[in-house]
Write a protein that holds these residues in place. Structure first.
Motif, PDB file in Angstrom:
ATOM      1  N   ARG A 112      55.796  45.171  39.792  1.00 28.11           N
ATOM      2  CA  ARG A 112      54.947  45.948  38.893  1.00 28.11           C
ATOM      3  C   ARG A 112      53.570  46.139  39.531  1.00 28.11           C
ATOM      4  O   ARG A 112      53.168  45.393  40.413  1.00 28.11           O
ATOM      5  CB  ARG A 112      54.810  45.260  37.533  1.00 28.11           C
ATOM      6  CG  ARG A 112      54.131  43.912  37.586  1.00 28.11           C
ATOM      7  CD  ARG A 112      53.867  43.359  36.184  1.00 28.11           C
ATOM      8  NE  ARG A 112      55.072  42.985  35.505  1.00 28.11           N
ATOM      9  CZ  ARG A 112      55.555  41.740  35.448  1.00 28.11           C
ATOM     10  NH1 ARG A 112      54.934  40.754  36.098  1.00 28.11           N
ATOM     11  NH2 ARG A 112      56.646  41.472  34.788  1.00 28.11           N
ATOM     12  N   ILE A 115      49.387  52.436  39.457  1.00 34.18           N
ATOM     13  CA  ILE A 115      49.380  53.650  40.268  1.00 34.18           C
ATOM     14  C   ILE A 115      47.970  54.201  40.373  1.00 34.18           C
ATOM     15  O   ILE A 115      47.510  54.616  41.438  1.00 34.18           O
ATOM     16  CB  ILE A 115      50.339  54.695  39.669  1.00 34.18           C
ATOM     17  CG1 ILE A 115      51.773  54.139  39.639  1.00 34.18           C
ATOM     18  CG2 ILE A 115      50.284  55.999  40.461  1.00 34.18           C
ATOM     19  CD1 ILE A 115      52.747  55.021  38.905  1.00 34.18           C
ATOM     20  N   THR A 120      50.454  52.543  34.992  1.00 35.48           N
ATOM     21  CA  THR A 120      51.176  51.424  35.592  1.00 35.48           C
ATOM     22  C   THR A 120      52.661  51.728  35.769  1.00 35.48           C
ATOM     23  O   THR A 120      53.199  52.671  35.174  1.00 35.48           O
ATOM     24  CB  THR A 120      51.034  50.168  34.718  1.00 35.48           C
ATOM     25  OG1 THR A 120      51.591  50.431  33.412  1.00 35.48           O
ATOM     26  CG2 THR A 120      49.576  49.762  34.565  1.00 35.48           C
ATOM     27  N   TYR A 121      53.303  50.894  36.587  1.00 38.85           N
ATOM     28  CA  TYR A 121      54.750  51.010  36.784  1.00 38.85           C
ATOM     29  C   TYR A 121      55.378  49.622  36.815  1.00 38.85           C
ATOM     30  O   TYR A 121      54.708  48.614  37.074  1.00 38.85           O
ATOM     31  CB  TYR A 121      55.068  51.748  38.088  1.00 38.85           C
ATOM     32  CG  TYR A 121      54.756  50.935  39.322  1.00 38.85           C
ATOM     33  CD1 TYR A 121      55.722  50.105  39.906  1.00 38.85           C
ATOM     34  CD2 TYR A 121      53.490  50.974  39.903  1.00 38.85           C
ATOM     35  CE1 TYR A 121      55.422  49.343  41.039  1.00 38.85           C
ATOM     36  CE2 TYR A 121      53.183  50.213  41.015  1.00 38.85           C
ATOM     37  CZ  TYR A 121      54.167  49.399  41.577  1.00 38.85           C
ATOM     38  OH  TYR A 121      53.862  48.633  42.683  1.00 38.85           O
ATOM     39  N   ASP A 122      56.675  49.566  36.548  1.00 39.46           N
ATOM     40  CA  ASP A 122      57.441  48.318  36.597  1.00 39.46           C
ATOM     41  C   ASP A 122      58.890  48.692  36.883  1.00 39.46           C
ATOM     42  O   ASP A 122      59.510  49.439  36.112  1.00 39.46           O
ATOM     43  CB  ASP A 122      57.329  47.580  35.261  1.00 39.46           C
ATOM     44  CG  ASP A 122      58.011  46.211  35.277  1.00 39.46           C
ATOM     45  OD1 ASP A 122      58.633  45.862  36.294  1.00 39.46           O
ATOM     46  OD2 ASP A 122      57.920  45.503  34.253  1.00 39.46           O
ATOM     47  N   VAL A 123      59.430  48.223  37.999  1.00 36.91           N
ATOM     48  CA  VAL A 123      60.821  48.508  38.361  1.00 36.91           C
ATOM     49  C   VAL A 123      61.521  47.195  38.705  1.00 36.91           C
ATOM     50  O   VAL A 123      60.899  46.266  39.230  1.00 36.91           O
ATOM     51  CB  VAL A 123      60.919  49.486  39.553  1.00 36.91           C
ATOM     52  CG1 VAL A 123      60.389  50.851  39.182  1.00 36.91           C
ATOM     53  CG2 VAL A 123      60.171  48.940  40.770  1.00 36.91           C
ATOM     54  N   GLY A 146      63.356  51.009  35.043  1.00 35.78           N
ATOM     55  CA  GLY A 146      62.088  51.535  35.531  1.00 35.78           C
ATOM     56  C   GLY A 146      61.210  51.877  34.349  1.00 35.78           C
ATOM     57  O   GLY A 146      61.688  52.439  33.354  1.00 35.78           O
ATOM     58  N   GLN A 147      59.931  51.527  34.442  1.00 33.31           N
ATOM     59  CA  GLN A 147      59.004  51.767  33.338  1.00 33.31           C
ATOM     60  C   GLN A 147      57.706  52.348  33.854  1.00 33.31           C
ATOM     61  O   GLN A 147      57.183  51.936  34.886  1.00 33.31           O
ATOM     62  CB  GLN A 147      58.721  50.462  32.584  1.00 33.31           C
ATOM     63  CG  GLN A 147      57.669  50.586  31.492  1.00 33.31           C
ATOM     64  CD  GLN A 147      57.471  49.298  30.718  1.00 33.31           C
ATOM     65  OE1 GLN A 147      58.425  48.713  30.207  1.00 33.31           O
ATOM     66  NE2 GLN A 147      56.228  48.833  30.626  1.00 33.31           N
ATOM     67  N   LEU A 148      57.175  53.313  33.108  1.00 34.33           N
ATOM     68  CA  LEU A 148      55.846  53.865  33.354  1.00 34.33           C
ATOM     69  C   LEU A 148      54.994  53.609  32.117  1.00 34.33           C
ATOM     70  O   LEU A 148      55.474  53.751  30.988  1.00 34.33           O
ATOM     71  CB  LEU A 148      55.915  55.366  33.635  1.00 34.33           C
ATOM     72  CG  LEU A 148      56.586  55.791  34.954  1.00 34.33           C
ATOM     73  CD1 LEU A 148      56.690  57.303  35.018  1.00 34.33           C
ATOM     74  CD2 LEU A 148      55.824  55.245  36.147  1.00 34.33           C
ATOM     75  N   TYR A 154      54.142  53.310  26.712  1.00 40.78           N
ATOM     76  CA  TYR A 154      55.092  53.141  27.813  1.00 40.78           C
ATOM     77  C   TYR A 154      56.366  53.923  27.548  1.00 40.78           C
ATOM     78  O   TYR A 154      56.693  54.269  26.402  1.00 40.78           O
ATOM     79  CB  TYR A 154      55.437  51.664  27.997  1.00 40.78           C
ATOM     80  CG  TYR A 154      56.280  51.097  26.871  1.00 40.78           C
ATOM     81  CD1 TYR A 154      57.678  51.170  26.906  1.00 40.78           C
ATOM     82  CD2 TYR A 154      55.687  50.504  25.758  1.00 40.78           C
ATOM     83  CE1 TYR A 154      58.452  50.677  25.871  1.00 40.78           C
ATOM     84  CE2 TYR A 154      56.447  50.005  24.719  1.00 40.78           C
ATOM     85  CZ  TYR A 154      57.837  50.093  24.777  1.00 40.78           C
ATOM     86  OH  TYR A 154      58.604  49.610  23.751  1.00 40.78           O
ATOM     87  N   LYS A 156      60.476  53.567  29.169  1.00 43.52           N
ATOM     88  CA  LYS A 156      61.313  52.742  30.037  1.00 43.52           C
ATOM     89  C   LYS A 156      62.764  53.211  29.942  1.00 43.52           C
ATOM     90  O   LYS A 156      63.248  53.558  28.859  1.00 43.52           O
ATOM     91  CB  LYS A 156      61.210  51.273  29.609  1.00 43.52           C
ATOM     92  CG  LYS A 156      62.062  50.316  30.436  1.00 43.52           C
ATOM     93  CD  LYS A 156      61.876  48.875  29.947  1.00 43.52           C
ATOM     94  CE  LYS A 156      62.703  47.895  30.761  1.00 43.52           C
ATOM     95  NZ  LYS A 156      62.516  46.491  30.295  1.00 43.52           N
TER      96      LYS A 156
END
Length: 255
Positions: A112, A115, A120-123, A146-148, A154, A156
């Motif tokens: 995570r 950007i 933010t991101y989380d994969v 994957g989450q933005l 958010y 996901k």
């Protein structure tokens, strides 16, 4: 000599006065200067425990509408954003389905980060393990996700690379999750969620679920109360609808 003595006394007094003034100014600067931000450690390990009145996952009860206990551990490497973790919970749905375990054991890992500011991101990937579950179609499930995120909001998406929770021929199922966690007053967080579970090759099992709740961290524990709803009927052997609308109370602690 008398005048010299007076002059030396005057010089000494002025010197003491200047020293006192400088010292006072330095002290005031030290008080006024903001405290340096506490350095974030490179490696962080945390633990969590929780007791909930009903373990709901994607709107459906995993504990037959009864209380459940859970706990887990997480490791994060802050410089890279890499993380791994594990989480366990008591369940009842496997035995209700004719299997032979009352435990869910999740193992996950990912990366995570940010950007840009507030974006933010989380994969990662998550493996749901049900030891010796004994169902005709193995309940063990692996999903990639994957989450933005933007601020408190958010979106996901989770995608199964195996059959989904014991449903035959359901590989490549997907779950879309959108929501927000917004502080509304003095640490009270408003939790909003809507999800859509698509079960591949099993359209009759696809459904949507919703949640609205409030969470507050009281320091000693965190308390969450949420209303949940799913637009599907999922019956336990005793006739209970595991997807019926209801309130869920959770008390948790992270340390």
């Amino acid at each position: 000599m008398k005048n010299l003595s007076k002059n030396m006394t005057l010089v000494a007094a002025l010197t003491l006065a200047m020293t006192a003034l400088c010292g006072s100014a330095m002290a005031q600067d030290a008080v006024a200067a903001p405290a340096a931000a506490e350095a974030v450690p490179d490696n962080v390990v945390s633990y969590n425990v929780a007791l909930t009145s009903d373990y709901r996952y994607r709107g459906i009860s995993q504990s037959r509408l009864d209380p459940a206990i859970s706990g887990g551990a997480d490791y994060t490497h802050n410089p890279t954003g890499l993380y791994v973790g594990t989480w366990l919970s008591s369940i009842k749905w496997i035995k209700d389905g004719g299997g032979d375990t009352n435990l869910e054991w999740d193992i996950y890992g990912g990366k995570r980060g940010e950007i840009s500011k507030d974006f933010t991101y989380d994969v990662g990937g998550l493996y749901y393990f049900y030891p010796s579950n004994g169902l005709s179609t193995n309940a063990n499930t692996f999903e990639l996700y994957g989450q933005l995120g933007y601020g408190p909001m958010y979106i996901k998406y989770s995608h199964s690379t195996t059959n989904l929770f014991g449903v035959a021929d359901s590989k490549n199922s997907g779950y879309l999750d959108v929501g927000a966690n917004v502080e509304v007053h003095d640490g009270y967080m408003l939790n909003l969620h809507a999800g859509r579970q698509k079960v591949e090759h099993n359209d009759s099992l696809s459904y949507s679920d919703y949640k609205i709740g409030v969470t507050k961290d009281f320091g000693v524990v965190t308390v969450a109360l949420a209303a949940v709803k799913a637009n599907i009927t999922s019956l336990a052997p005793n006739g209970k609808n595991l997807a019926k609308s209801g309130l869920v109370l959770t008390v948790s602690k992270t340390f």
